[in-house]
Design an enzyme around this catalytic site. Sequence first.
Site, PDB file in Angstrom:
ATOM      1  N   GLY A  34      51.233 -32.509  10.113  1.00  0.00           N
ATOM      2  CA  GLY A  34      50.812 -32.754   8.739  1.00  0.00           C
ATOM      3  C   GLY A  34      49.393 -33.236   8.512  1.00  0.00           C
ATOM      4  N   TRP A  36      46.464 -31.551   8.503  1.00  0.00           N
ATOM      5  CA  TRP A  36      45.711 -30.685   7.582  1.00  0.00           C
ATOM      6  C   TRP A  36      46.241 -30.866   6.158  1.00  0.00           C
ATOM      7  CZ3 TRP A  36      43.647 -25.209   9.041  1.00  0.00           C
ATOM      8  CH2 TRP A  36      42.874 -25.304  10.214  1.00  0.00           C
ATOM      9  N   ASP A  72      60.193 -20.565   8.488  1.00  0.00           N
ATOM     10  CA  ASP A  72      59.515 -19.627   9.384  1.00  0.00           C
ATOM     11  C   ASP A  72      58.770 -18.618   8.509  1.00  0.00           C
ATOM     12  OD1 ASP A  72      58.802 -17.540  11.081  1.00  0.00           O
ATOM     13  OD2 ASP A  72      60.685 -17.628  12.225  1.00  0.00           O
ATOM     14  N   ASP A  96      46.739 -23.032  10.474  1.00  0.00           N
ATOM     15  CA  ASP A  96      46.499 -23.564  11.820  1.00  0.00           C
ATOM     16  C   ASP A  96      47.660 -23.153  12.725  1.00  0.00           C
ATOM     17  OD1 ASP A  96      45.071 -25.084  13.706  1.00  0.00           O
ATOM     18  OD2 ASP A  96      46.129 -26.946  13.219  1.00  0.00           O
ATOM     19  N   LYS A 136      43.407 -19.827  12.160  1.00  0.00           N
ATOM     20  CA  LYS A 136      43.196 -20.020  13.600  1.00  0.00           C
ATOM     21  C   LYS A 136      43.666 -18.787  14.349  1.00  0.00           C
ATOM     22  CE  LYS A 136      45.693 -23.088  16.148  1.00  0.00           C
ATOM     23  NZ  LYS A 136      45.854 -24.529  16.490  1.00  0.00           N
TER      24      LYS A 136
HETATM   25  N1  SAM Z   1      47.657 -28.196  11.230  1.00  0.00           N
HETATM   26  C1  SAM Z   1      48.702 -29.050  11.809  1.00  0.00           C
HETATM   27  C2  SAM Z   1      48.281 -30.468  11.626  1.00  0.00           C
HETATM   28  O1  SAM Z   1      47.101 -30.715  11.376  1.00  0.00           O
HETATM   29  O2  SAM Z   1      49.125 -31.360  11.704  1.00  0.00           O
HETATM   30  C3  SAM Z   1      48.936 -28.702  13.263  1.00  0.00           C
HETATM   31  C4  SAM Z   1      49.526 -27.319  13.435  1.00  0.00           C
HETATM   32  S1  SAM Z   1      50.027 -26.923  15.077  1.00  0.00           S
HETATM   33  C5  SAM Z   1      48.516 -26.695  15.909  1.00  0.00           C
HETATM   34  C6  SAM Z   1      50.651 -25.273  14.920  1.00  0.00           C
HETATM   35  C7  SAM Z   1      51.933 -25.175  14.130  1.00  0.00           C
HETATM   36  O3  SAM Z   1      52.270 -23.809  13.860  1.00  0.00           O
HETATM   37  C8  SAM Z   1      53.134 -25.769  14.846  1.00  0.00           C
HETATM   38  O4  SAM Z   1      53.588 -26.919  14.164  1.00  0.00           O
HETATM   39  C9  SAM Z   1      54.168 -24.642  14.810  1.00  0.00           C
HETATM   40  O5  SAM Z   1      55.481 -25.083  14.570  1.00  0.00           O
HETATM   41  C10 SAM Z   1      53.671 -23.788  13.656  1.00  0.00           C
HETATM   42  N2  SAM Z   1      54.234 -22.444  13.666  1.00  0.00           N
HETATM   43  C11 SAM Z   1      54.289 -21.575  14.704  1.00  0.00           C
HETATM   44  N3  SAM Z   1      54.959 -20.460  14.358  1.00  0.00           N
HETATM   45  C12 SAM Z   1      55.329 -20.607  13.057  1.00  0.00           C
HETATM   46  C13 SAM Z   1      56.066 -19.798  12.135  1.00  0.00           C
HETATM   47  N4  SAM Z   1      56.558 -18.604  12.508  1.00  0.00           N
HETATM   48  N5  SAM Z   1      56.265 -20.251  10.877  1.00  0.00           N
HETATM   49  C14 SAM Z   1      55.781 -21.470  10.520  1.00  0.00           C
HETATM   50  N6  SAM Z   1      55.084 -22.284  11.353  1.00  0.00           N
HETATM   51  C15 SAM Z   1      54.869 -21.867  12.603  1.00  0.00           C
END
Ligand code: SAM
Length: 184
Positions: A34, A36, A72, A96, A136
């Site tokens: 959370g 961002w 998702d 991200d 990203k």
């Molecule tokens: N921006 C966040 C923060 O600042 O707290 C960190 C994000 S983290 C690097 C990447 C995120 O992408 C993970 O929490 C992961 O669960 C999510 N993610 C990956 N595949 C996903 C999907 N199909 N749908 C939603 N979220 C997804």
Amino acid sequence: NYPARSVYKLKEIDNRFHIFENGQRVLDLGAAPGSWTLFSAKKVGPEGYVLGVDIQTTETEFPENVTFLQADVFEDSPELMAAMEKHLPYDLIISDMAPKTIGVRFADQANSLELCERAKELIPRRLKVGGHFIVKIFDSSDVKGYTDSLRKMFGKVKNFKPKSSREESIELFIVALGFRGIEG
Ligand code: SAM
């Protein structure tokens, strides 16, 4: 205080490209835990709004101008569709999102690209004309093709590697500014 260090990357992006303004609506994809979302909520202020979406849940407490939804992005669940429709159009779509890396670079890159393609699909009808898209992506030979596809949709597209991104990380960010709207 932010739950993840990834907030520094968004700060760097904003320092360079000045994407945030008071009152904006933001769609934050891959939002858990959370950082961002919190940073965006602060930047847009109480007049603004942030929808954070992640497949994972989070314990982070958000201010009133935030909705966090566990979903998702590949599943067009009624909850996700409804949540996204509620505050249209967005001034910013930021992603991200990252796949669970399996250590096989080729697979990790392909999975990252799929997330980026999915994020791109969410732009038409949801991003305001003139709005911005930050995504990203894991660096690979596919980045150029993906970046070029965004150039057709946006006024200006830049690749950006934040200093706060770990040296060994293959991630980079694509900053697409000034959405032109749906053509045709
Ligand atoms: N921006 C966040 C923060 O600042 O707290 C960190 C994000 S983290 C690097 C990447 C995120 O992408 C993970 O929490 C992961 O669960 C999510 N993610 C990956 N595949 C996903 C999907 N199909 N749908 C939603 N979220 C997804």
